[in-house]
Design an enzyme around this catalytic site. Structure first.
Site, PDB file in Angstrom:
ATOM      1  CG  LEU A  98     -22.300 -43.684  12.691  1.00  0.00           C
ATOM      2  CD1 LEU A  98     -21.246 -43.016  12.855  1.00  0.00           C
ATOM      3  CD2 LEU A  98     -23.322 -43.074  11.516  1.00  0.00           C
ATOM      4  CD  GLN A 132     -24.805 -56.017   8.538  1.00  0.00           C
ATOM      5  OE1 GLN A 132     -24.510 -56.461   9.541  1.00  0.00           O
ATOM      6  NE2 GLN A 132     -24.889 -56.891   7.532  1.00  0.00           N
ATOM      7  CG  ASP A 154     -21.813 -45.347  15.849  1.00  0.00           C
ATOM      8  OD1 ASP A 154     -22.384 -46.320  15.388  1.00  0.00           O
ATOM      9  OD2 ASP A 154     -20.224 -45.559  15.893  1.00  0.00           O
ATOM     10  NE  ARG A 205     -17.803 -45.999  12.962  1.00  0.00           N
ATOM     11  CZ  ARG A 205     -18.272 -46.130  11.690  1.00  0.00           C
ATOM     12  NH1 ARG A 205     -18.103 -44.946  11.009  1.00  0.00           N
ATOM     13  NH2 ARG A 205     -19.303 -46.885  11.411  1.00  0.00           N
ATOM     14  CE1 TYR A 217     -22.807 -60.329  19.007  1.00  0.00           C
ATOM     15  CE2 TYR A 217     -23.149 -62.504  18.111  1.00  0.00           C
ATOM     16  CZ  TYR A 217     -23.601 -61.076  18.148  1.00  0.00           C
ATOM     17  OH  TYR A 217     -24.602 -60.508  17.577  1.00  0.00           O
ATOM     18  CE  LYS A 225     -25.922 -59.297  20.896  1.00  0.00           C
ATOM     19  NZ  LYS A 225     -26.471 -58.036  21.013  1.00  0.00           N
TER      20      LYS A 225
HETATM   21  N1  SER Z   1     -24.038 -62.068  12.551  1.00  0.00           N
HETATM   22  C1  SER Z   1     -23.318 -62.095  13.936  1.00  0.00           C
HETATM   23  C2  SER Z   1     -21.734 -62.574  13.570  1.00  0.00           C
HETATM   24  O1  SER Z   1     -21.733 -63.348  12.957  1.00  0.00           O
HETATM   25  C3  SER Z   1     -24.300 -63.256  14.481  1.00  0.00           C
HETATM   26  O2  SER Z   1     -25.330 -62.503  15.288  1.00  0.00           O
HETATM   27  O3  SER Z   1     -21.262 -62.486  14.755  1.00  0.00           O
END
Ligand code: SER
Length: 315
Positions: free
Chosen positions: A10, A12, A34, A36, A141, A145
């Site tokens: 769900l 982007q 998802d 939710r 993040y 990754k």
């Molecule tokens: N669009 C993502 C972010 O801004 C980058 O992978 O965190």
């Protein structure tokens, strides 16, 4: 017959990718999940609630539908991850390991997992960033990754898991809103331009970032996943590029259609994240190995979004 599981469907990217997969494989063969329930409660085809960290539920759903491929899209993005770094690490990593284990144990045909330009950092060369280069991400993040890329390659080499991945730039679509990313301004700006005629940007006017229209991102993902196995030479994650622009440049493009649109700049903590990422990436390996080609430049993307989003808001 492929049975495809989409995790984070769900979101982007998930919502648009799921529709594209349903068009290719048939509505009943794409199982969307998802954390939710969908708003309004209705979705075409099978839907299951799944917390991506819940390993036994993941295995149970895979068994129930005899899943052959997984698209694992659930993640906490760069800006949001900074508010609870340990939780972002836990969600982003644990969920990936569960999916890779599922692929290994149940001998799935293929797995897709997105990486990001966030794997790069302040010491990375900024322009035309090479596939292999210095990587010193400074968001949780980005760290997750980069670690995830290493796990993907590891499962491919050690266990033969057919896992494929792209380092997406900022993804710009209007059908479902992003949440918690540093590149999200380039989506918000369109909503604000049409709804209020002005936008206060959380990045400075000259912040170059690599970006991509959602249609191109969906196409890249499907092209990669449908490529012959032996064309996929990179099992960590491919650099993938389309366009690069600054907030000022996208504002000027919007002003061509909406001359009274005004933008102001009020950089916050996300500026530092953006400053640590490339201006543009060298995606020649993707172009060479499996024929990647983008279709949208800034002008074409802007007019497509303004048209599509105006119609959406009118309804
Ligand atoms: N669009 C993502 C972010 O801004 C980058 O992978 O965190």
């Amino acid at each position: 017959m492929e049975k495809i599981l989409v995790i984070g469907a769900l979101g982007q990217l998930g919502s648009e990718l799921s529709s594209a997969l349903k068009n290719i494989y048939g509505i009943q063969n794409v199982i969307v999940t998802d954390i939710r329930e969908p708003e309004g409660g209705n979705i075409d085809g099978p839907f299951e609630v799944l917390n991506a960290m819940d390993r036994s539920r993941l295995f149970e759903i895979a068994e129930k539908y005899q899943i052959t491929q997984v698209y694992h899209l659930a993640a906490i993005l760069s800006a949001k991850g900074e508010s609870d770094p340990k939780f972002a690490w836990q969600l982003n990593m644990e969920s990936l390991i569960h999916v890779l284990d599922l692929a290994k144990e149940k001998k799935l045909n293929k797995v897709y997992w997105p990486s990001s330009i966030a794997v790069f950092g302040p010491s990375t060369p900024r322009e035309n960033t090479p596939q292999n280069t210095v990587m010193d991400p400074n968001t949780v993040y980005g760290i997750s990754k980069l670690a995830g890329e290493r796990w993907c390659e590891y499962y491919h080499k050690k266990y033969g898991v057919d896992v494929r991945s792209l380092r997406y730039p900022g993804l710009i679509g209007y059908k479902a809103k992003p949440g918690g990313g540093t590149t999200d301004y380039a989506v918000d700006i369109f909503y604000q331009a049409l709804e209020s005629g002005k936008y206060e940007c959380f990045l400075d006017k000259d912040t170059y970032l690599p970006m991509m229209y959602m249609d191109d991102a969906v196409k890249a993902t499907i092209d990669l996943m449908q490529s012959d196995k032996n064309k996929i030479k990179i099992r960590s994650s491919y650099n993938i590029g389309a366009i690069s622009f600054t907030p000022e440049q996208i504002a000027q493009e919007i002003q061509k259609a909406l001359p009274s649109f005004k933008i102001s700049y009020h950089p916050d903590f996300r500026q530092e994240i953006a400053n640590s990422w490339p201006d543009s990436v060298d995606d020649s390996e993707a172009r060479k190995d499996w024929g990647w080609q983008h279709q949208y430049d800034l002008t074409k993307m802007t007019s497509s979004i303004l048209k599509g989003l105006s119609e959406l808001l009118d309804n």
